[in-house]
Every structure is written in structure tokens, then in C-alpha cells.
Write a protein that holds these residues in place. Structure first.
Motif, PDB file in Angstrom:
ATOM      1  N   VAL A 113       1.009  -1.337  -0.135  1.00 10.23           N
ATOM      2  CA  VAL A 113       0.006   0.097   0.011  1.00 10.23           C
ATOM      3  C   VAL A 113       1.066   1.233  -0.167  1.00 10.23           C
ATOM      4  CG1 VAL A 113      -1.511   1.346   1.235  1.00 10.23           C
ATOM      5  CG2 VAL A 113      -1.975  -1.043   1.039  1.00 10.23           C
ATOM      6  N   VAL A 114       1.951   1.260   0.773  1.00  6.59           N
ATOM      7  CA  VAL A 114       2.759   2.627   0.839  1.00  6.59           C
ATOM      8  C   VAL A 114       3.428   2.767  -0.150  1.00  6.59           C
ATOM      9  CG1 VAL A 114       4.875   3.322   1.988  1.00  6.59           C
ATOM     10  CG2 VAL A 114       3.044   2.257   3.425  1.00  6.59           C
ATOM     11  N   ASN A 115       3.992   1.700  -0.891  1.00  4.53           N
ATOM     12  CA  ASN A 115       4.926   1.970  -2.229  1.00  4.53           C
ATOM     13  C   ASN A 115       3.914   2.397  -3.154  1.00  4.53           C
ATOM     14  OD1 ASN A 115       7.455   1.424  -1.131  1.00  4.53           O
ATOM     15  ND2 ASN A 115       6.888  -0.841  -1.219  1.00  4.53           N
ATOM     16  N   ASN A 116       2.618   1.996  -3.216  1.00  2.00           N
ATOM     17  CA  ASN A 116       1.816   2.303  -4.407  1.00  2.00           C
ATOM     18  C   ASN A 116       1.074   3.621  -4.233  1.00  2.00           C
ATOM     19  OD1 ASN A 116       2.072   0.070  -6.608  1.00  2.00           O
ATOM     20  ND2 ASN A 116       1.995  -0.856  -4.712  1.00  2.00           N
ATOM     21  N   ALA A 117       0.916   3.779  -2.793  1.00  2.00           N
ATOM     22  CA  ALA A 117      -0.053   4.880  -2.678  1.00  2.00           C
ATOM     23  C   ALA A 117       0.705   6.330  -2.499  1.00  2.00           C
ATOM     24  CB  ALA A 117      -0.773   4.684  -1.428  1.00  2.00           C
ATOM     25  N   ILE A 118       2.036   6.289  -1.958  1.00  2.00           N
ATOM     26  CA  ILE A 118       2.642   7.500  -1.780  1.00  2.00           C
ATOM     27  C   ILE A 118       3.067   8.363  -2.911  1.00  2.00           C
ATOM     28  CG2 ILE A 118       4.956   8.267  -1.189  1.00  2.00           C
ATOM     29  CD1 ILE A 118       4.987   6.565   1.551  1.00  2.00           C
ATOM     30  N   PRO A 119       3.483   7.703  -4.009  1.00  2.00           N
ATOM     31  CA  PRO A 119       3.747   8.675  -5.211  1.00  2.00           C
ATOM     32  C   PRO A 119       2.520   9.422  -5.559  1.00  2.00           C
ATOM     33  CG  PRO A 119       4.738   6.416  -5.703  1.00  2.00           C
ATOM     34  CD  PRO A 119       3.902   6.323  -4.367  1.00  2.00           C
ATOM     35  N   THR A 120       1.392   8.661  -5.615  1.00  2.00           N
ATOM     36  CA  THR A 120      -0.121   9.452  -6.095  1.00  2.00           C
ATOM     37  C   THR A 120      -0.428  10.516  -5.027  1.00  2.00           C
ATOM     38  OG1 THR A 120      -0.767   7.237  -7.021  1.00  2.00           O
ATOM     39  CG2 THR A 120      -2.601   9.169  -6.393  1.00  2.00           C
ATOM     40  N   LYS A 121      -0.226  10.181  -3.587  1.00  2.00           N
ATOM     41  CA  LYS A 121      -0.391  11.229  -2.694  1.00  2.00           C
ATOM     42  C   LYS A 121       0.485  12.596  -2.768  1.00  2.00           C
ATOM     43  CE  LYS A 121      -3.994   8.972  -0.982  1.00  2.00           C
ATOM     44  NZ  LYS A 121      -5.305   9.426  -1.388  1.00  2.00           N
ATOM     45  N   TYR A 122       1.927  12.091  -2.905  1.00  2.00           N
ATOM     46  CA  TYR A 122       2.601  13.086  -3.190  1.00  2.00           C
ATOM     47  C   TYR A 122       2.385  14.176  -4.366  1.00  2.00           C
ATOM     48  CZ  TYR A 122       6.759  15.472  -5.465  1.00  2.00           C
ATOM     49  OH  TYR A 122       7.668  16.269  -5.922  1.00  2.00           O
ATOM     50  N   GLN A 123       1.859  13.402  -5.664  1.00  2.00           N
ATOM     51  CA  GLN A 123       1.203  14.290  -6.644  1.00  2.00           C
ATOM     52  C   GLN A 123       0.237  15.147  -6.337  1.00  2.00           C
ATOM     53  OE1 GLN A 123       0.618  12.078 -10.177  1.00  2.00           O
ATOM     54  NE2 GLN A 123       0.070  13.693 -11.405  1.00  2.00           N
ATOM     55  N   GLU A 124      -0.629  14.533  -5.434  1.00  2.00           N
ATOM     56  CA  GLU A 124      -1.962  15.405  -5.078  1.00  2.00           C
ATOM     57  C   GLU A 124      -1.507  16.631  -4.201  1.00  2.00           C
ATOM     58  OE1 GLU A 124      -4.739  12.894  -2.944  1.00  2.00           O
ATOM     59  OE2 GLU A 124      -4.975  11.574  -4.756  1.00  2.00           O
ATOM     60  N   ALA A 125      -0.316  16.329  -3.404  1.00  2.00           N
ATOM     61  CA  ALA A 125       0.092  17.387  -2.629  1.00  2.00           C
ATOM     62  C   ALA A 125       0.718  18.579  -3.341  1.00  2.00           C
ATOM     63  CB  ALA A 125       1.101  16.923  -1.445  1.00  2.00           C
ATOM     64  N   ILE A 126       1.399  18.180  -4.549  1.00  2.00           N
ATOM     65  CA  ILE A 126       2.101  19.280  -5.345  1.00  2.00           C
ATOM     66  C   ILE A 126       0.923  19.999  -6.054  1.00  2.00           C
ATOM     67  CG2 ILE A 126       3.113  19.463  -7.260  1.00  2.00           C
ATOM     68  CD1 ILE A 126       5.108  19.032  -5.104  1.00  2.00           C
ATOM     69  N   VAL A 127      -0.072  19.469  -6.569  1.00  2.00           N
ATOM     70  CA  VAL A 127      -1.272  19.870  -7.009  1.00  2.00           C
ATOM     71  C   VAL A 127      -1.932  21.065  -6.119  1.00  2.00           C
ATOM     72  CG1 VAL A 127      -3.469  19.733  -8.067  1.00  2.00           C
ATOM     73  CG2 VAL A 127      -1.596  18.285  -8.786  1.00  2.00           C
ATOM     74  N   THR A 128      -2.157  20.767  -4.851  1.00  2.00           N
ATOM     75  CA  THR A 128      -2.728  21.288  -4.055  1.00  2.00           C
ATOM     76  C   THR A 128      -1.849  22.467  -3.543  1.00  2.00           C
ATOM     77  OG1 THR A 128      -2.292  20.016  -2.257  1.00  2.00           O
ATOM     78  CG2 THR A 128      -4.351  19.735  -3.202  1.00  2.00           C
ATOM     79  N   SER A 129      -0.446  22.541  -3.786  1.00  2.00           N
ATOM     80  CA  SER A 129       0.125  23.581  -3.300  1.00  2.00           C
ATOM     81  C   SER A 129       0.738  24.448  -4.513  1.00  2.00           C
ATOM     82  CB  SER A 129       1.553  22.988  -2.946  1.00  2.00           C
ATOM     83  OG  SER A 129       1.498  22.157  -1.688  1.00  2.00           O
ATOM     84  N   GLU A 130       0.049  25.568  -4.743  1.00  2.00           N
ATOM     85  CA  GLU A 130       0.055  26.105  -6.164  1.00  2.00           C
ATOM     86  C   GLU A 130       1.360  26.643  -6.332  1.00  2.00           C
ATOM     87  OE1 GLU A 130      -3.493  28.473  -6.587  1.00  2.00           O
ATOM     88  OE2 GLU A 130      -4.701  26.916  -6.647  1.00  2.00           O
ATOM     89  N   ASP A 131       2.169  27.259  -5.224  1.00  2.00           N
ATOM     90  CA  ASP A 131       3.388  28.074  -5.312  1.00  2.00           C
ATOM     91  C   ASP A 131       4.617  27.003  -5.625  1.00  2.00           C
ATOM     92  OD1 ASP A 131       2.969  27.140  -2.821  1.00  2.00           O
ATOM     93  OD2 ASP A 131       4.182  28.689  -1.789  1.00  2.00           O
ATOM     94  N   VAL A 132       4.251  25.644  -5.298  1.00  2.00           N
ATOM     95  CA  VAL A 132       5.524  24.837  -5.704  1.00  2.00           C
ATOM     96  C   VAL A 132       5.621  24.192  -6.916  1.00  2.00           C
ATOM     97  CG1 VAL A 132       6.362  22.545  -4.705  1.00  2.00           C
ATOM     98  CG2 VAL A 132       5.308  24.269  -3.026  1.00  2.00           C
ATOM     99  N   LYS A 133       6.446  24.401  -7.643  1.00  2.00           N
ATOM    100  CA  LYS A 133       6.951  23.855  -9.021  1.00  2.00           C
ATOM    101  C   LYS A 133       8.331  23.230  -9.012  1.00  2.00           C
ATOM    102  CE  LYS A 133       4.712  28.080 -10.959  1.00  2.00           C
ATOM    103  NZ  LYS A 133       4.992  29.385 -11.654  1.00  2.00           N
ATOM    104  N   PRO A 134       7.829  21.748  -8.695  1.00  2.00           N
ATOM    105  CA  PRO A 134       8.856  20.896  -8.380  1.00  2.00           C
ATOM    106  C   PRO A 134       9.621  20.631  -9.886  1.00  2.00           C
ATOM    107  CG  PRO A 134       7.071  19.400  -8.608  1.00  2.00           C
ATOM    108  CD  PRO A 134       6.664  20.912  -8.744  1.00  2.00           C
ATOM    109  N   ILE A 135      10.974  20.274  -9.644  1.00  2.00           N
ATOM    110  CA  ILE A 135      11.921  19.978 -10.628  1.00  2.00           C
ATOM    111  C   ILE A 135      12.593  18.584 -10.293  1.00  2.00           C
ATOM    112  CG2 ILE A 135      14.028  20.627 -12.009  1.00  2.00           C
ATOM    113  CD1 ILE A 135      13.641  23.338 -11.467  1.00  2.00           C
TER     114      ILE A 135
END
Length: 481
Positions: free
Chosen positions: A67-89
Motif C-alpha cells: 500500500v505504501v509503495n503504491n499510494a505515496i507517489p499518488t499522494k505526493y502528486q496530490e500534495a503538489i497539485v494543491t500547493s500552487e506555489d510549488v513547481k517541482p524539478i
């Protein structure tokens, strides 16, 4: 899900994420289904064992890991989307900090981001470009090149000189061993042309048919690249090129024009148009230089390091990744590894700085790229690589490079828009109108010859590891628990 952002530096953040277990039910369902396919339990068909039976057989830990290995990348992406001022590289460094079974999972993700910085205003900026005057010497040179295409070769009984064509046999040896791939016979070569072997022109000058000469030169490719080799060249024939007379008859033979005067005027117009294209290129490159010089750009270290790694890989790849041969090459160039590394870092920082400025320009001007523009760039690059478009598309899809191409087009459009917004002048101050080449602000069909290659002119073709393309938030990361 809760997430907070800590700014560790102008170019790096730590994202703290807490995921309640009730949001992970779909992930648990997928995990049970996957594990059930892999575990044989008596009395149940593959994939049909209930969750409680699976956990009783293998324990809870493997399920949580899945669960952890598969869910975390998706949850990370959701966190990026909701943090509008963060543009990851690039890729995040993710660490699982807590697994409270039945309650929550918490993790942190450290990632480099596109830094915020102030761009200078374009209004009032002036860019100077060169004159486009065409002199008659250039027209004559173009005409002579055209005449050479229709020239004839005649054998002569005299020593070869610059401009002659010679038929030669070539062979090379290193430490007495003949290098087969460097051996050829009956090769036609223009004396003074260059680009074949260092020292070949000096050797051929003054040689007559059936004469042979040996000289030392470095090989540039193959197993013995950058090794001194004994090159033997034998001239079997010397030929002199005779050009057709520059007259009306030649104009009719070589072009659609009836007179030499008309042909020369056409060459003059083409040279003028070429110089106009050079003006457009100068305008965009010099404007970008001016913007970068006037902007303080914090550089994400991981992106710079990725660029450095790419450059080193490309350099060593030419020597089959043999570090000793690479060191020998550097020594032959009177350069130390420390000097090479310093130059690589400087070049990498410059490339990253220019990309970040272009991205900021594109953001400020709200530049978008449509499907047609993306397709045109892909077709252009396929042509540059000499590949069929279908084959090229397949390769870039497999390599995940389409987002990078999208970003290149966006940067190109941003810079073209910037050139439209500034004043372009000649050295004497006279204004230069490039609208016929760049299009107007309302014209979406920019001249491809100006747009294509904009980014390549200010950086190397190699993309840095983890370039800030639109899909970086979805990249997989190594999860540490």
C-alpha cells in the motif's frame, strides 16, 4: 489528506504529508488483489483468498508495504497539485516517517523547485543587431559555388595544389598494426577541403600521381581514437576542376533565369534574406543574454548536478566509458580533469539559468502550446535526426521525452514574444522591423525557421536529469521507510 510545505532554501522544499487510512481503501483493495494472485492458499483459487485469510497467512507487513509503495507517489502528486506555489524539478526524496496502522501514514518529500525571481520589464529594452548589407564579393562567392556544382574534372600531369581533386589510397597503422576501418582505396578528395585527417592537406600539396607519403596524425574514431597513427597516402590521379563561364548560357543551365544578371540579383536577394534571418537569431539570443545578465537566478543544485552528469556521460561515452582513455584525451588537450569539471559546472549552470529564465518568461506571458505546435516541433526534430516521424515518436514516448519537447516549444514561443516586445536596432540606431519573420502578437503561425532551435542556441541538446517538465510531479521516487 493534509500537507504542509517548508521552504528549505529558495530552490528546495520539504512537503509534509499525512494520509488517513480511510483514504487508502482503494489501495488496500488493489494490494490484497495483487498479493492474492501471488500467494497459494489451499482451498482458494488464485486471487480469491479473502483479506483476513491472506493476513493470517503472510502477516500485515507485506500488505502495508504494498500500500505504501503504491499510494505515496499518488499522494505526493496530490500534495503538489494543491500547493500552487510549488513547481517541482526532478525526483523527490521521499521518506516514510510514520505508519500508524488503522489511523494514518505520514511521509516527507524533499524536492528541488523552480525558484521565484524578478524578471526585468521588457518595455524600454533595446537589442542591437548587425547590418544586412550584401557586398558583391559575397554574391561572387555564391555564384562560384554554383559554378563549381557544374564544373568538370580533367586529369593533369603536375603536382597537386589547393583546389585540385586527387584520387587517393589511404591506410593507417598504430604500433605497426594496420587499422582496417581506416583503410580505403580510390577515394576522391579536394585538396584543402579539410575535415578528413589532420595533416592530409599538407601531405597532398605538391604530390604527383603514383607518389606516396607517410605522416603522423591522431585518429578521431574507432578503437584507436586519439592515438597517434602512421598514415600512408598514395595519389593515383590528380584532376583540375574547370568551371563553366559565368554568362547567360550558364544562368539558363543552372537556374530558371535567362540572364546572368537575373541570376546574380536572385543570389543577392537570397543572401539578404539569409542575413535577415541572422538578424532575427541575433535579436533573440542577445535579448536572452541581456535578460539573464540582469536577473539573479538561484540554481537548484540537483538540476545543475544532473546537467553535469549528462555532460560527463556524453564526454566519456565517446571513449567507451574508459576513464583512462578519457584522461589521455584531456592530457592531449593540455587540460586536467579538474579543469574539465570546472568548465562542465560553469556550462551546466549557464544552461540551467537560461532554461529557468525562459520558463519564467513563459509563465509571466501565460504561454501555452497547442497540439499542432507540438506536432510540428516533433516532425522538425525527427527530420533533424534523419528518422521517420513514427519511429521518432515511438522513441521519445518510450524515453518520456514528449514533456521536454513541449517545454522547449513553450520556451521558444516565450522568447519570440519577448523579441516582439522590445526595440531592435542597427548599430547606428535605426530601427529594424522583424515582424515579417517573427509574426505579430496576434499571429500564432510564427516562422518555423526562427522558432525552431531557439532553446538549442542557448544550451546544449542534452536535457538535465529531472528537467522541470509538466509531469515531474508524477515521477516515481525511491521511498525510504
Amino acid at each position: 489528506m493534509k500537507s504542509t510545505v517548508e521552504h528549505l532554501s529558495p530552490t528546495r522544499v520539504r512537503i509534509n504529508v499525512e494520509v488517513p487510512f480511510d483514504e487508502l481503501k482503494p489501495d488496500f483493495d488493489r494490494a490484497y488483489k495483487k498479493i492474492a494472485q501471488q500467494v497459494r492458499i489451499p482451498g482458494f483459487r488464485p486471487g480469491k483468498a479473502p483479506a483476513r485469510i491472506l493476513e493470517a497467512r503472510i502477516g500485515r507487513a507485506p500488505v502495508l508495504d504494498e500500500v505504501v509503495n503504491n499510494a505515496i507517489p499518488t499522494k505526493y502528486q496530490e500534495a503538489i497539485v494543491t500547493s500552487e506555489d510549488v513547481k517541482p524539478i526532478g525526483r523527490p526524496d521521499i521518506e516514510v516517517t510514520e505508519i500508524a496502522d488503522g489511523e494514518r501514514i505520514t511521509f516527507t518529500a524533499e524536492v528541488d523547485i523552480r525558484p521565484e525571481f524578478e524578471l526585468p520589464e521588457l518595455e524600454g529594452l533595446t537589442v542591437e543587431v548587425d547590418e544586412t548589407e550584401v557586398d558583391e564579393e559575397q554574391v561572387t562567392e555564391q555564384l562560384d559555388q554554383l559554378r563549381a556544382r557544374f564544373g568538370t574534372l580533367t586529369g593533369v600531369e603536375r603536382p597537386a595544389q589547393t583546389g585540385d581533386f586527387v584520387q587517393i589510397d589511404l591506410s593507417a597503422s598504430v604500433d605497426g598494426k594496420t587499422i582496417e576501418e581506416a583503410t580505403t582505396t580510390g577515394f576522391s578528395y579536394e585538396v584543402g577541403q579539410g575535415g578528413l585527417i589532420d595533416g592530409i592537406d599538407e601531405a597532398l600539396e605538391g604530390m604527383s600521381a603514383e607518389e606516396e607519403k607517410t605522416f603522423t596524425s591522431k585518429l578521431v574514431a574507432g578503437e584507436y581514437a586519439d592515438r597517434d597513427a602512421e598514415i600512408t597516402v598514395k595519389v593515383t590521379a590528380v584532376k583540375e576542376r574547370h568551371l563553366p563561364d559565368a554568362d547567360d548560357e550558364f544562368a539558363q543551365l543552372a537556374s530558371e533565369f535567362d540572364t546572368l544578371e537575373e541570376l546574380q540579383e536572385n543570389l543577392r536577394e537570397r543572401l539578404g534574406q539569409s542575413k535577415r534571418m541572422e538578424q532575427a537569431t541575433q535579436a533573440r539570443d542577445r535579448l536572452l543574454d541581456k535578460i539573464v545578465e540582469g536577473t539573479e537566478v538561484p540554481l537548484p543544485e540537483s538540476v545543475v548536478q544532473g546537467e553535469i552528469d549528462n555532460r560527463l556521460h556524453d564526454a566519456v561515452h565517446a571513449f567507451d566509458h574508459d576513464e583512462e582513455r578519457f584522461a589521455e584525451f584531456l592530457a592531449s588537450q593540455d587540460k586536467t580533469r579538474e579543469q574539465f569539471d570546472a568548465e562542465s559546472r560553469e556550462e551546466a549552470e549557464t544552461a540551467v539559468r537560461y532554461r529557468l529564465v525562459l520558463d519564467a518568461l513563459a509563465d509571466r506571458e501565460e504561454i501555452s502550446v497547442n497540439d499542432q505546435e507540438l506536432t510540428e516541433r516533433i516532425l522538425y526534430q525527427a527530420q533533424q535526426y534523419g528518422m521517420a516521424p513514427e519511429q521518432f515518436v515511438q522513441q521519445i514516448q518510450q524515453a518520456g521525452q514528449i514533456p521536454a519537447i513541449y517545454q522547449d516549444v513553450r520556451r521558444s514561443k516565450a522568447l519570440i514574444d519577448a523579441v516582439r516586445a522590445v526595440s531592435v536596432t542597427l548599430p547606428n540606431g535605426d530601427p529594424v522591423d522583424l515582424s515579417d519573420l517573427l509574426g505579430s502578437d496576434d499571429d500564432e503561425d510564427e516562422d518555423a525557421s526562427v522558432v525552431e532551435g531557439t532553446v538549442e542556441s542557448v544550451e546544449d541538446s542534452a536535457e538535465p536529469a529531472g528537467d522541470d517538465t509538466p509531469d515531474t510531479a508524477g515521477e516515481k521516487a525511491d521511498v525510504k521507510s
